[in-house]
Design an enzyme around this catalytic site. Structure first.
Site, PDB file in Angstrom:
ATOM      1  N   HIS A  61       0.852  -1.189   0.000  1.00 27.73           N
ATOM      2  CA  HIS A  61       0.000   0.000   0.000  1.00 27.73           C
ATOM      3  C   HIS A  61       0.889   1.240   0.000  1.00 27.73           C
ATOM      4  O   HIS A  61       2.112   1.134   0.130  1.00 27.73           O
ATOM      5  CB  HIS A  61      -0.966  -0.016   1.185  1.00 27.73           C
ATOM      6  CG  HIS A  61      -0.335   0.115   2.525  1.00 27.73           C
ATOM      7  ND1 HIS A  61       0.581  -0.780   3.024  1.00 27.73           N
ATOM      8  CD2 HIS A  61      -0.478   1.066   3.489  1.00 27.73           C
ATOM      9  CE1 HIS A  61       0.962  -0.416   4.230  1.00 27.73           C
ATOM     10  NE2 HIS A  61       0.338   0.717   4.542  1.00 27.73           N
ATOM     11  N   HIS A  63       1.387   3.892   1.975  1.00 30.08           N
ATOM     12  CA  HIS A  63       1.847   4.683   3.118  1.00 30.08           C
ATOM     13  C   HIS A  63       3.369   4.831   3.093  1.00 30.08           C
ATOM     14  O   HIS A  63       4.093   3.926   2.677  1.00 30.08           O
ATOM     15  CB  HIS A  63       1.379   4.056   4.434  1.00 30.08           C
ATOM     16  CG  HIS A  63      -0.080   4.289   4.689  1.00 30.08           C
ATOM     17  ND1 HIS A  63      -0.843   3.490   5.490  1.00 30.08           N
ATOM     18  CD2 HIS A  63      -0.914   5.247   4.202  1.00 30.08           C
ATOM     19  CE1 HIS A  63      -2.094   3.951   5.511  1.00 30.08           C
ATOM     20  NE2 HIS A  63      -2.153   5.010   4.729  1.00 30.08           N
ATOM     21  N   ASP A  65       5.797   4.748   5.166  1.00 32.17           N
ATOM     22  CA  ASP A  65       6.729   3.810   5.816  1.00 32.17           C
ATOM     23  C   ASP A  65       6.943   2.541   4.990  1.00 32.17           C
ATOM     24  O   ASP A  65       7.766   1.705   5.336  1.00 32.17           O
ATOM     25  CB  ASP A  65       6.287   3.467   7.254  1.00 32.17           C
ATOM     26  CG  ASP A  65       4.887   2.878   7.343  1.00 32.17           C
ATOM     27  OD1 ASP A  65       4.000   3.312   6.593  1.00 32.17           O
ATOM     28  OD2 ASP A  65       4.680   1.984   8.189  1.00 32.17           O
ATOM     29  N   HIS A  66       6.219   2.421   3.860  1.00 33.43           N
ATOM     30  CA  HIS A  66       6.361   1.238   2.999  1.00 33.43           C
ATOM     31  C   HIS A  66       6.972   1.559   1.637  1.00 33.43           C
ATOM     32  O   HIS A  66       7.256   0.646   0.868  1.00 33.43           O
ATOM     33  CB  HIS A  66       5.004   0.547   2.822  1.00 33.43           C
ATOM     34  CG  HIS A  66       4.447   0.032   4.106  1.00 33.43           C
ATOM     35  ND1 HIS A  66       4.445  -1.306   4.447  1.00 33.43           N
ATOM     36  CD2 HIS A  66       3.926   0.684   5.177  1.00 33.43           C
ATOM     37  CE1 HIS A  66       3.931  -1.452   5.654  1.00 33.43           C
ATOM     38  NE2 HIS A  66       3.605  -0.256   6.124  1.00 33.43           N
ATOM     39  N   ASP A 212      -0.116  -3.908   6.180  1.00 36.59           N
ATOM     40  CA  ASP A 212      -0.980  -3.219   7.133  1.00 36.59           C
ATOM     41  C   ASP A 212      -2.432  -3.583   6.841  1.00 36.59           C
ATOM     42  O   ASP A 212      -2.868  -3.579   5.687  1.00 36.59           O
ATOM     43  CB  ASP A 212      -0.797  -1.705   7.010  1.00 36.59           C
ATOM     44  CG  ASP A 212       0.595  -1.255   7.429  1.00 36.59           C
ATOM     45  OD1 ASP A 212       1.443  -2.123   7.673  1.00 36.59           O
ATOM     46  OD2 ASP A 212       0.813  -0.028   7.502  1.00 36.59           O
ATOM     47  N   HIS A 270       5.996  -5.525  11.520  1.00 35.56           N
ATOM     48  CA  HIS A 270       5.418  -4.180  11.680  1.00 35.56           C
ATOM     49  C   HIS A 270       5.149  -3.946  13.163  1.00 35.56           C
ATOM     50  O   HIS A 270       4.030  -3.669  13.594  1.00 35.56           O
ATOM     51  CB  HIS A 270       4.123  -4.078  10.841  1.00 35.56           C
ATOM     52  CG  HIS A 270       3.762  -2.672  10.435  1.00 35.56           C
ATOM     53  ND1 HIS A 270       2.954  -1.874  11.193  1.00 35.56           N
ATOM     54  CD2 HIS A 270       4.083  -1.928   9.349  1.00 35.56           C
ATOM     55  CE1 HIS A 270       2.786  -0.697  10.572  1.00 35.56           C
ATOM     56  NE2 HIS A 270       3.465  -0.701   9.453  1.00 35.56           N
TER      57      HIS A 270
HETATM   58 ZN   LIG Z   1      -0.245   1.677   6.416  1.00 32.92          ZN
HETATM   59 ZN   LIG Z   2       2.868   0.674   7.921  1.00 34.40          ZN
END
Ligand SMILES: [Zn+2]
Ligand SMILES: [Zn+2]
Length: 318
Positions: A61, A63, A65-66, A212, A270
């Site tokens: 996805h 976001h 942090d990815h 996530d 995570h």
């Molecule tokens: Zn996320």
């Molecule tokens: Zn995340």
């Protein structure tokens, strides 16, 4: 058999001991980098895996942090010619953000250093190897177009050497053809059918990766009976309300999914720095005993019903 190497196991922000989301799934000559949080390129170097053949990236996805590590990775690829092409797979929204990052910030009109393809995926199988399939399935989290990934070896019929010996089938191409399902004619004129030397079909290994996620009720069917499930566990049950609010899992929720879908093994990642690892582990194991919490540079072999940790640096023991 698949191997999975965890490069970054922290939620949202890095901690001293955990980098941001990234893991590599290895099968034969294939390497799939799943997510690429900030700092992933250094984790790739530290792991000893190197950049070679790291040319397929699956994004769960969009976001930050990815995905932020993609910028640094591409920047390095612009200096070192280490790969022939780069394929990035993800949902529509994730790819829009990746496109902005790579073409708007990193390249800014420059040509990518190698053919760079962004493939928008939808639910279903999107990559087929000789002996495995890779399927995407929708995952509910904040923001649209989030996906999980299922790696499945194709079922196969094992070769039975005792039967081949009894039939005097010479070692070599004849046996290979039989394994591949083709009848062969031996030098003495006998025709041997694959059925004569192959056992009953055995299902292949299945490894599922869920990034996530805030809801599991729609994942039970797709994950049913998997050998290993990798899933986030950002919260503990004591903060279940916060987990709901931000569409994340608690360790208990992740373990309940593993139990409900009859997974054989569960790997949690995570992980938030607000908790102690042993508390995350204890909460999950109370429900699903075959749980481990991944750390950066943990490496596992995933086989049928079997999960084995192995050392990435057997030569220096670190
Ligand atoms: Zn996320
Ligand atoms: Zn995340």
């Amino acid at each position: 058999m698949f191997e999975i190497v965890f490069l970054g196991t922290s939620a949202s922000a890095p901690s001293i001991h955990r980098g941001l989301s990234a893991q590599v799934v290895i099968h034969d000559e294939y390497r799939f980098l799943i997510d690429c949080g900030e700092g992933t390129q250094r984790q790739i170097l530290l792991s000893g895996l190197g950049f070679k053949r790291m040319n397929r990236i699956l994004i769960t996805h969009g976001h930050l942090d990815h995905i932020l590590g993609l910028a640094g990775l591409l920047s390095t690829f612009m200096r070192w010619e280490t790969i022939d092409s780069l394929e990035i797979y993800g949902g529509k929204w994730a790819l829009e953000r990746v496109r902005d990052l790579l073409f708007g910030v990193v390249l800014r009109g420059a040509q990518p250093p190698m053919p760079l393809h962004l493939y928008e995926i939808e639910t279903g199988m999107f990559l087929e190897g000789d002996d495995f399939n890779l399927t995407a399935f929708p995952v509910w989290h904040r923001g649209p177009d989030c996906f999980g990934y299922l790696f499945e070896e194709k079922p196969r019929r094992p070769f039975l050497p005792d039967k081949a010996e009894a039939l005097n089938i010479p070692v070599g191409p004849c046996r290979r053809d039989l394994v591949n399902g083709q009848p062969v004619t031996l030098p003495d004129g006998r025709v041997i059918q694959p059925d004569d030397v192959l056992g009953p079909e055995k299902p292949g290994t299945r490894l599922v990766h869920i990034g996530d996620v805030g809801r599991t009720s729609d994942l039970v069917d797709v994950c049913r009976g998997v050998d290993t499930m990798v899933i986030e566990a950002t919260y503990l049950e004591e903060e279940a309300e916060m987990a709901r609010q931000f569409a994340h899992m608690t360790a208990k929720g992740a373990a309940e999914l593993a139990l409900d879908c009859e997974a054989k093994h569960l790997i949690l990642t995570h992980i938030s720095r607000r908790y102690r690892e042993r508390d995350v582990l204890a909460e999950a194991r109370a429900i699903f005993p075959e749980t481990v919490v991944a750390r950066d540079f943990d490496a596992f072999q995933v086989k049928r019903s079997d999960l084995t940790k192995f050392d990435l640096h057997p030569e220096d023991g670190s």
